[in-house]
Write an enzyme that holds these catalytic residues in place. Structure first.
Site, PDB file in Angstrom:
ATOM      1  N   HIS A  41     -59.720 -11.744 -16.043  1.00  0.00           N
ATOM      2  CA  HIS A  41     -59.338 -10.903 -14.894  1.00  0.00           C
ATOM      3  C   HIS A  41     -57.914 -11.297 -14.495  1.00  0.00           C
ATOM      4  CE1 HIS A  41     -59.208  -8.721 -11.184  1.00  0.00           C
ATOM      5  NE2 HIS A  41     -58.946  -9.833 -10.520  1.00  0.00           N
TER       6      HIS A  41
ATOM      7  N   ASP B 215     -61.819  -4.064 -12.446  1.00  0.00           N
ATOM      8  CA  ASP B 215     -60.956  -3.578 -13.528  1.00  0.00           C
ATOM      9  C   ASP B 215     -61.642  -2.419 -14.260  1.00  0.00           C
ATOM     10  OD1 ASP B 215     -59.163  -5.990 -13.171  1.00  0.00           O
ATOM     11  OD2 ASP B 215     -61.037  -6.947 -13.726  1.00  0.00           O
TER      12      ASP B 215
HETATM   13  N1  LIG Z   1     -62.027 -10.602  -9.191  1.00  0.00           N
HETATM   14  C1  LIG Z   1     -61.449  -9.614  -8.526  1.00  0.00           C
HETATM   15  O1  LIG Z   1     -61.500  -8.456  -8.947  1.00  0.00           O
HETATM   16  C2  LIG Z   1     -60.698  -9.861  -7.230  1.00  0.00           C
HETATM   17  C3  LIG Z   1     -60.168  -8.774  -6.529  1.00  0.00           C
HETATM   18  C4  LIG Z   1     -59.520  -8.996  -5.322  1.00  0.00           C
HETATM   19  C5  LIG Z   1     -59.384 -10.299  -4.837  1.00  0.00           C
HETATM   20  N2  LIG Z   1     -59.903 -11.321  -5.549  1.00  0.00           N
HETATM   21  C6  LIG Z   1     -59.807 -12.711  -5.065  1.00  0.00           C
HETATM   22  O2  LIG Z   1     -60.844 -12.928  -4.098  1.00  0.00           O
HETATM   23  C7  LIG Z   1     -60.479 -14.025  -3.265  1.00  0.00           C
HETATM   24  C8  LIG Z   1     -60.704 -13.654  -1.810  1.00  0.00           C
HETATM   25  O3  LIG Z   1     -59.843 -12.603  -1.431  1.00  0.00           O
HETATM   26  P1  LIG Z   1     -59.659 -12.219   0.113  1.00  0.00           P
HETATM   27  O4  LIG Z   1     -58.695 -11.092   0.141  1.00  0.00           O
HETATM   28  O5  LIG Z   1     -60.975 -12.073   0.786  1.00  0.00           O
HETATM   29  O6  LIG Z   1     -58.914 -13.541   0.619  1.00  0.00           O
HETATM   30  P2  LIG Z   1     -58.785 -14.086   2.094  1.00  0.00           P
HETATM   31  O7  LIG Z   1     -57.715 -15.138   2.048  1.00  0.00           O
HETATM   32  O8  LIG Z   1     -58.697 -12.976   3.088  1.00  0.00           O
HETATM   33  O9  LIG Z   1     -60.198 -14.799   2.323  1.00  0.00           O
HETATM   34  C9  LIG Z   1     -60.589 -15.934   1.641  1.00  0.00           C
HETATM   35  C10 LIG Z   1     -61.520 -16.696   2.570  1.00  0.00           C
HETATM   36  O10 LIG Z   1     -62.035 -17.811   1.848  1.00  0.00           O
HETATM   37  C11 LIG Z   1     -62.192 -18.862   2.765  1.00  0.00           C
HETATM   38  N3  LIG Z   1     -62.328 -20.134   2.046  1.00  0.00           N
HETATM   39  C12 LIG Z   1     -61.363 -20.927   1.531  1.00  0.00           C
HETATM   40  N4  LIG Z   1     -61.905 -22.051   1.029  1.00  0.00           N
HETATM   41  C13 LIG Z   1     -63.244 -21.943   1.181  1.00  0.00           C
HETATM   42  C14 LIG Z   1     -64.337 -22.782   0.873  1.00  0.00           C
HETATM   43  N5  LIG Z   1     -64.168 -23.982   0.292  1.00  0.00           N
HETATM   44  N6  LIG Z   1     -65.577 -22.366   1.208  1.00  0.00           N
HETATM   45  C15 LIG Z   1     -65.768 -21.195   1.826  1.00  0.00           C
HETATM   46  N7  LIG Z   1     -64.763 -20.363   2.166  1.00  0.00           N
HETATM   47  C16 LIG Z   1     -63.523 -20.729   1.846  1.00  0.00           C
HETATM   48  C17 LIG Z   1     -60.952 -18.774   3.639  1.00  0.00           C
HETATM   49  O11 LIG Z   1     -61.122 -19.457   4.885  1.00  0.00           O
HETATM   50  C18 LIG Z   1     -60.818 -17.266   3.808  1.00  0.00           C
HETATM   51  O12 LIG Z   1     -61.489 -16.796   4.975  1.00  0.00           O
HETATM   52  C19 LIG Z   1     -59.028 -14.355  -3.637  1.00  0.00           C
HETATM   53  O13 LIG Z   1     -59.050 -15.426  -4.552  1.00  0.00           O
HETATM   54  C20 LIG Z   1     -58.547 -13.095  -4.325  1.00  0.00           C
HETATM   55  O14 LIG Z   1     -57.475 -13.351  -5.204  1.00  0.00           O
HETATM   56  C21 LIG Z   1     -60.546 -11.128  -6.718  1.00  0.00           C
HETATM   57  O1  LIG Z   2     -54.453  -9.333  -8.692  1.00  0.00           O
HETATM   58  C1  LIG Z   2     -54.741 -10.029  -7.731  1.00  0.00           C
HETATM   59  O2  LIG Z   2     -54.203 -11.121  -7.485  1.00  0.00           O
HETATM   60  C2  LIG Z   2     -55.812  -9.552  -6.766  1.00  0.00           C
HETATM   61  C3  LIG Z   2     -57.059  -9.163  -7.421  1.00  0.00           C
HETATM   62  O3  LIG Z   2     -57.480 -10.044  -8.403  1.00  0.00           O
HETATM   63  C4  LIG Z   2     -57.038  -7.739  -7.922  1.00  0.00           C
HETATM   64  O4  LIG Z   2     -57.278  -7.510  -9.120  1.00  0.00           O
HETATM   65  O5  LIG Z   2     -56.819  -6.822  -7.102  1.00  0.00           O
END
Ligand SMILES: NC(=O)c1ccc[n+]([C@@H]2O[C@H](COP(=O)([O-])OP(=O)(O)OC[C@H]3O[C@@H](n4cnc5c(N)ncnc54)[C@H](O)[C@@H]3O)[C@@H](O)[C@H]2O)c1
Ligand SMILES: O=C(O)C[C@H](O)C(=O)O
Length: 329
Positions: free
Chosen positions: A188, A160
């Site tokens: 977030h 962000d």
């Molecule tokens: N904070 C931020 O700025 C931000 C930004 C983007 C995405 N995200 C979040 O990050 C997370 C991951 O995003 P992504 O696009 O890589 O998702 P994704 O679904 O492609 O990958 C998530 C992975 O986590 C694994 N997983 C699920 N449970 C698990 C466990 N208990 N132990 C280990 N691995 C496990 C799944 O098998 C999968 O491979 C999501 O929650 C998404 O919303 C956060």
């Molecule tokens: O907003 C979402 O669900 C995805 C991620 O946290 C983001 O900020 O891109």
């Protein structure tokens, strides 16, 4: 610099963010070309085959800084002795899932991982949570790891923060390197408050340089706060490369220190600063040094900012109440 490899755990390593993050970590983006790192990659059983393929690709890059890779589905094995844990893996919201269902599904993951870290991580461990809902997942992991100091946990709001810098650069024509002291407050989520009233562009107050309150309130803040949803809408899946990049930025600055005359945004345990209820994992302006962070003190908060900080921290307090009710903390 030490030549002992830094042991870095990544959860959800076979996911979208993992596919970008692992290669950045392995190629030296975290600590530079002189410090080797060892990757410990955690996934659920069904994703281990895909993860093996990612490890084959890591091998094929022949990264000089990559000192070893271990994969597995057992958190205690993977977290054993880790110095940095990047908790990315989380269950995304599916059709028909309510917020409470998501908190409950992810609560179970972060409860177990908090306990495992508490048991086996290195005594200097730092834990960064990227998986959503990041702030509350960090709160759950922290509460379930009573022997790890609370200040070792943070949730990612650096994406962000970077988004805010980029929007401001585009609006003003400044270079991103001229923009300092941007702050993300709160959660977030769409309630976050990206604050440029203390930010600087080329040493001048950013809000004064912009000189357009309507743009700040009606364009800048919602664009940054809803950027995640806009990317999901455009790409069909959530931000991955930019989230990985921000995860590296946040960890690097935490371990190596933030720049002079600047600060970064990190969601960390509130000590009550700026009226944010104590104990919530909320985003603040922080400076970092030698693996520690400090909330920047003394910023003046006007009515406009106060209302937005309060709205986002009220959402965090609701999430805390929900996971307390679920018995997760
Ligand atoms: N904070 C931020 O700025 C931000 C930004 C983007 C995405 N995200 C979040 O990050 C997370 C991951 O995003 P992504 O696009 O890589 O998702 P994704 O679904 O492609 O990958 C998530 C992975 O986590 C694994 N997983 C699920 N449970 C698990 C466990 N208990 N132990 C280990 N691995 C496990 C799944 O098998 C999968 O491979 C999501 O929650 C998404 O919303 C956060
Ligand atoms: O907003 C979402 O669900 C995805 C991620 O946290 C983001 O900020 O891109």
């Amino acid at each position: 610099m030490s030549t002992t490899p830094l042991k870095v755990a990544v959860t959800g390593a076979a996911g979208q963010i993992g596919y970008s993050l692992l290669f950045r970590l392995a190629s030296g983006s975290l600590l530079g070309a002189d410090r080797p790192i060892e990757l410990r990659l955690l996934e659920i059983e069904p994703a281990l085959k895909a993860l093996e393929g990612v490890v084959m690709e890591l091998d094929d890059c022949a990264f000089p800084t990559l000192a070893g890779v271990q994969i597995g589905a057992d958190a205690e094995e993977i977290f054993d002795g880790v110095n940095l844990a990047l908790l990315v893996g989380a269950r995304p919201r599916g059709p028909g899932m309510e917020r409470g269902d998501l908190l409950s599904a992810n609560g179970a993951i972060f409860t177990a991982q908090g306990k495992a870290l508490n048991k086996v991580a290195a005594s200097d461990v730092r834990i960064g949570v990227t998986g959503n809902p990041a702030n509350t997942n960090a709160l759950i992991a922290m509460t379930n790891a009573p022997d790890i100091p609370a200040e070792r946990f943070s949730a990612l709001t650096r994406l962000d923060h970077n988004r805010a810098i980029s929007q401001l650069a585009t609006k003003t024509g400044a270079s991103v390197t001229d923009i300092k002291k941007v702050t993300i407050w709160g959660n977030h989520s769409a309630t976050q408050y990206p604050d440029i009233f203390h930010a600087e562009i080329g040493g001048k107050n950013a809000a004064e340089v912009v000189n357009d309150r309507a743009w700040i309130a009606d364009t800048f803040i919602p664009t940054v706060a809803k950027r995640g949803a806009a990317i999901i809408d455009a790409r069909g899946s959530s931000s991955a490369a930019s989230a990985a990049s921000a995860t590296v930025d946040a960890a690097r600055d935490w371990l190596l220190g933030s720049a002079e005359n600047d600060w970064v945004s990190m969601a960390v345990r509130s000590d009550g600063s700026y009226g944010v209820p104590e104990g919530l994992i909320s985003s603040f302006p922080v400076t970092t040094k030698n693996g520690d962070w400090e909330i920047v003190q003394g910023l003046e908060i006007d009515e406009f900012s106060r209302a937005r900080i309060d709205a986002s921290t009220a959402e965090l307090a609701d999430e805390r109440a929900a996971v307390t009710e679920l018995g997760l903390i």
